[in-house]
Design a protein around this motif. Structure first.
Motif, PDB file in Angstrom:
ATOM      1  N   ARG A  59     -11.151  12.714   4.682  1.00 55.23           N
ATOM      2  CA  ARG A  59     -10.653  11.351   4.512  1.00 55.23           C
ATOM      3  C   ARG A  59     -11.188  10.795   3.201  1.00 55.23           C
ATOM      4  NH1 ARG A  59      -8.168   7.831   7.775  1.00 55.23           N
ATOM      5  NH2 ARG A  59      -8.498   5.626   7.379  1.00 55.23           N
ATOM      6  N   PRO A  67     -12.361   8.008   0.365  1.00 57.15           N
ATOM      7  CA  PRO A  67     -13.090   6.746   0.517  1.00 57.15           C
ATOM      8  C   PRO A  67     -12.131   5.566   0.493  1.00 57.15           C
ATOM      9  CG  PRO A  67     -13.415   7.665  -1.667  1.00 57.15           C
ATOM     10  CD  PRO A  67     -12.682   8.693  -0.863  1.00 57.15           C
ATOM     11  N   LEU A  68     -12.559   4.453   1.083  1.00 58.07           N
ATOM     12  CA  LEU A  68     -11.709   3.271   1.143  1.00 58.07           C
ATOM     13  C   LEU A  68     -11.449   2.712  -0.248  1.00 58.07           C
ATOM     14  CD1 LEU A  68     -13.101   1.276   4.207  1.00 58.07           C
ATOM     15  CD2 LEU A  68     -10.979   2.533   4.039  1.00 58.07           C
ATOM     16  N   THR A  69     -10.217   2.368  -0.495  1.00 55.15           N
ATOM     17  CA  THR A  69      -9.841   1.755  -1.758  1.00 55.15           C
ATOM     18  C   THR A  69     -10.008   0.244  -1.647  1.00 55.15           C
ATOM     19  OG1 THR A  69      -7.545   1.537  -1.077  1.00 55.15           O
ATOM     20  CG2 THR A  69      -8.152   3.590  -2.203  1.00 55.15           C
ATOM     21  N   ALA A  70      -9.815  -0.439  -2.761  1.00 52.87           N
ATOM     22  CA  ALA A  70      -9.918  -1.898  -2.749  1.00 52.87           C
ATOM     23  C   ALA A  70      -8.840  -2.507  -1.864  1.00 52.87           C
ATOM     24  CB  ALA A  70      -9.815  -2.432  -4.172  1.00 52.87           C
ATOM     25  N   GLN A  88       0.822  -1.209   0.000  1.00 54.98           N
ATOM     26  CA  GLN A  88       0.000   0.000   0.000  1.00 54.98           C
ATOM     27  C   GLN A  88       0.854   1.255   0.000  1.00 54.98           C
ATOM     28  OE1 GLN A  88      -2.822  -0.037   3.180  1.00 54.98           O
ATOM     29  NE2 GLN A  88      -3.846  -1.875   2.448  1.00 54.98           N
ATOM     30  N   ALA A 115      -7.501  -1.137   0.813  1.00 54.03           N
ATOM     31  CA  ALA A 115      -7.863  -0.915   2.211  1.00 54.03           C
ATOM     32  C   ALA A 115      -8.945  -1.894   2.649  1.00 54.03           C
ATOM     33  CB  ALA A 115      -8.339   0.525   2.401  1.00 54.03           C
ATOM     34  N   LYS A 116      -9.909  -2.156   1.760  1.00 57.04           N
ATOM     35  CA  LYS A 116     -10.955  -3.130   2.084  1.00 57.04           C
ATOM     36  C   LYS A 116     -10.375  -4.529   2.216  1.00 57.04           C
ATOM     37  CE  LYS A 116     -14.649  -0.517  -0.091  1.00 57.04           C
ATOM     38  NZ  LYS A 116     -15.615  -0.440  -1.196  1.00 57.04           N
ATOM     39  N   GLU A 147      -0.275   7.103   3.200  1.00 61.07           N
ATOM     40  CA  GLU A 147      -1.235   8.207   3.123  1.00 61.07           C
ATOM     41  C   GLU A 147      -0.869   9.347   4.058  1.00 61.07           C
ATOM     42  OE1 GLU A 147      -5.144   6.708   3.745  1.00 61.07           O
ATOM     43  OE2 GLU A 147      -5.075   5.410   1.998  1.00 61.07           O
ATOM     44  N   THR A 153      -7.321  -5.200   3.152  1.00 60.88           N
ATOM     45  CA  THR A 153      -6.571  -5.200   4.408  1.00 60.88           C
ATOM     46  C   THR A 153      -7.493  -5.427   5.592  1.00 60.88           C
ATOM     47  OG1 THR A 153      -4.977  -3.655   3.443  1.00 60.88           O
ATOM     48  CG2 THR A 153      -4.976  -3.869   5.832  1.00 60.88           C
ATOM     49  N   TRP A 154      -8.633  -4.734   5.602  1.00 60.58           N
ATOM     50  CA  TRP A 154      -9.604  -4.909   6.688  1.00 60.58           C
ATOM     51  C   TRP A 154     -10.132  -6.344   6.715  1.00 60.58           C
ATOM     52  CZ3 TRP A 154     -10.678  -2.423  10.942  1.00 60.58           C
ATOM     53  CH2 TRP A 154     -10.339  -1.076  11.052  1.00 60.58           C
TER      54      TRP A 154
END
Length: 119
Positions: A43, A45-48, A23, A50-51, A26, A53-54
């Motif tokens: 902030r 929006p969440l990227t692919a 990644q 980041a999703k 940021e 990673t979660w």
């Protein structure tokens, strides 16, 4: 069962490490990295990534808890010493209390424990 969950857990850990390292920074941590620095930036929006990673982090925590539960169930029936073959200590080897009636120090009148008088 435990081996399968452990292998999945290790694969999740390695994948999570790889995804985090790939990644882009940021900013915000230690004041270095990207970011435009304007206070109105907000902030993004969440990227692919980041999703992903979660999702990997949640799966990693779930496998950690599963391994903990499996280990607790297996250890409840058998002691570690039993698995090693060490005999359990018997209750007769426990230290015994003195034969006196009280555990209080000796009375002041008893001079047997007093240090010798200085001359």
């Amino acid at each position: 069962m435990q081996n399968v969950v452990l292998i999945v857990h290790l694969l999740l850990a390695l994948t999570l490490i790889g995804v985090v390292l790939v990644q882009r920074s940021e900013g915000g941590g230690l004041g270095i990295g990207g970011g435009d620095g304007s206070p109105q930036a907000g902030r993004p929006p969440l990227t692919a990534m980041a999703k992903l990673t979660w999702g990997l982090a949640i799966a990693f925590i779930a496998t950690s808890l599963t391994l903990t539960v499996i280990a607790a169930q297996q250890s409840a029936s058998v002691s570690v010493l039993d698995r090693l073959g060490v005999p359990a200590p018997s209750s007769s080897s426990a230290p015994t209390l003195p034969a006196t009636d009280s555990l209080l120090p000796p009375p002041v009148t008893d001079d047997s424990l007093a240090p010798p008088a200085a001359e």
